[in-house]
Design a protein around this motif. Structure first.
Motif, short mmCIF file in Angstrom:
data_model
loop_
_atom_site.label_atom_id
_atom_site.label_comp_id
_atom_site.label_asym_id
_atom_site.label_seq_id
_atom_site.Cartn_x
_atom_site.Cartn_y
_atom_site.Cartn_z
N GLY A 1 9.34 -0.89 7.33
CA GLY A 1 8.87 -1.53 6.12
C GLY A 1 8.68 -0.60 4.94
O GLY A 1 8.83 -1.03 3.79
N ARG A 2 8.39 0.66 5.20
CA ARG A 2 8.19 1.61 4.09
C ARG A 2 9.45 1.74 3.23
O ARG A 2 9.38 2.15 2.08
N ASP A 3 10.61 1.39 3.78
CA ASP A 3 11.88 1.51 3.06
C ASP A 3 12.37 0.18 2.49
O ASP A 3 13.46 0.11 1.94
N LEU A 4 11.58 -0.88 2.60
CA LEU A 4 12.02 -2.22 2.21
C LEU A 4 12.53 -2.27 0.77
O LEU A 4 13.63 -2.77 0.53
N ASP A 5 11.78 -1.77 -0.19
CA ASP A 5 12.20 -1.84 -1.59
C ASP A 5 13.50 -1.09 -1.83
O ASP A 5 14.37 -1.58 -2.55
N ARG A 6 13.64 0.08 -1.24
CA ARG A 6 14.89 0.86 -1.40
C ARG A 6 16.07 0.14 -0.78
O ARG A 6 17.15 0.09 -1.37
N VAL A 7 15.87 -0.42 0.41
CA VAL A 7 16.96 -1.13 1.09
C VAL A 7 17.39 -2.35 0.27
O VAL A 7 18.58 -2.55 0.03
N ILE A 8 16.44 -3.14 -0.19
CA ILE A 8 16.75 -4.33 -1.00
C ILE A 8 17.49 -3.90 -2.27
O ILE A 8 18.47 -4.53 -2.67
N GLY A 9 17.06 -2.82 -2.89
CA GLY A 9 17.72 -2.32 -4.09
C GLY A 9 19.17 -1.95 -3.83
O GLY A 9 20.06 -2.28 -4.62
N ILE A 10 19.43 -1.28 -2.72
CA ILE A 10 20.79 -0.89 -2.36
C ILE A 10 21.64 -2.13 -2.08
O ILE A 10 22.78 -2.23 -2.54
N LEU A 11 21.09 -3.07 -1.32
CA LEU A 11 21.83 -4.30 -1.02
C LEU A 11 22.23 -5.03 -2.31
O LEU A 11 23.37 -5.51 -2.45
N ARG A 12 21.31 -5.09 -3.25
CA ARG A 12 21.59 -5.77 -4.53
C ARG A 12 22.59 -4.98 -5.38
O ARG A 12 23.56 -5.54 -5.89
N ASP A 13 22.32 -3.68 -5.55
CA ASP A 13 23.17 -2.85 -6.40
C ASP A 13 24.60 -2.80 -5.90
O ASP A 13 25.54 -2.79 -6.69
N GLU A 14 24.77 -2.75 -4.59
CA GLU A 14 26.11 -2.63 -4.00
C GLU A 14 26.72 -3.98 -3.64
O GLU A 14 27.81 -4.03 -3.10
N ARG A 15 25.99 -5.05 -3.95
CA ARG A 15 26.46 -6.43 -3.70
C ARG A 15 26.92 -6.63 -2.25
O ARG A 15 27.99 -7.16 -1.99
N VAL A 16 26.06 -6.17 -1.35
CA VAL A 16 26.34 -6.32 0.08
C VAL A 16 26.08 -7.76 0.48
O VAL A 16 25.05 -8.34 0.12
N GLU A 17 27.01 -8.35 1.22
CA GLU A 17 26.85 -9.72 1.71
C GLU A 17 26.12 -9.68 3.04
O GLU A 17 26.61 -9.10 4.01
N VAL A 18 24.91 -10.27 3.06
CA VAL A 18 24.11 -10.30 4.28
C VAL A 18 23.80 -11.74 4.66
O VAL A 18 23.77 -12.64 3.80
N ARG A 19 23.58 -11.97 5.94
CA ARG A 19 23.11 -13.28 6.40
C ARG A 19 21.64 -13.44 6.02
O ARG A 19 21.19 -14.49 5.63
N GLY A 20 20.89 -12.33 6.15
CA GLY A 20 19.48 -12.36 5.78
C GLY A 20 18.77 -11.08 6.17
O GLY A 20 19.30 -10.26 6.92
#
Length: 83
Positions: free
Chosen positions: A50-69
């Protein structure tokens, strides 16, 4: 938010791409089989703390990664997190 989070994917390609992106960002991850409680098109998921949640979400958004969830593991199972 503390806890174990899991990213599920619809394709193995997106799982491998995300693994590479998060490792490059030096985020501690665990590539693992998708938990049976999570329905996904890909057998691979990525777990992280959880400590990395904001960074992970930022990377997923910035790189337009397609995730199920993105899911938080709790006592009763997995809860979907808005991405």
């Amino acid at each position: 938010m503390a806890g174990l989070y899991v990213i599920a994917f619809d394709s193995t390609q997106q799982a491998i791409r995300t693994e590479m992106l998060l490792e490059y960002a030096e985020i501690d991850i665990d590539t693992m089989p998708t938990p049976k409680e999570i329905t996904a098109g890909c057998a691979l998921s990525i777990g992280f703390e959880g400590r990395d949640l904001d960074r992970v979400i930022g990377i997923l958004r910035d790189e337009r990664v397609e995730v199920r969830g993105v899911y938080l593991k709790n006592e009763t199972g997995y809860v979907t997190i808005e991405v």
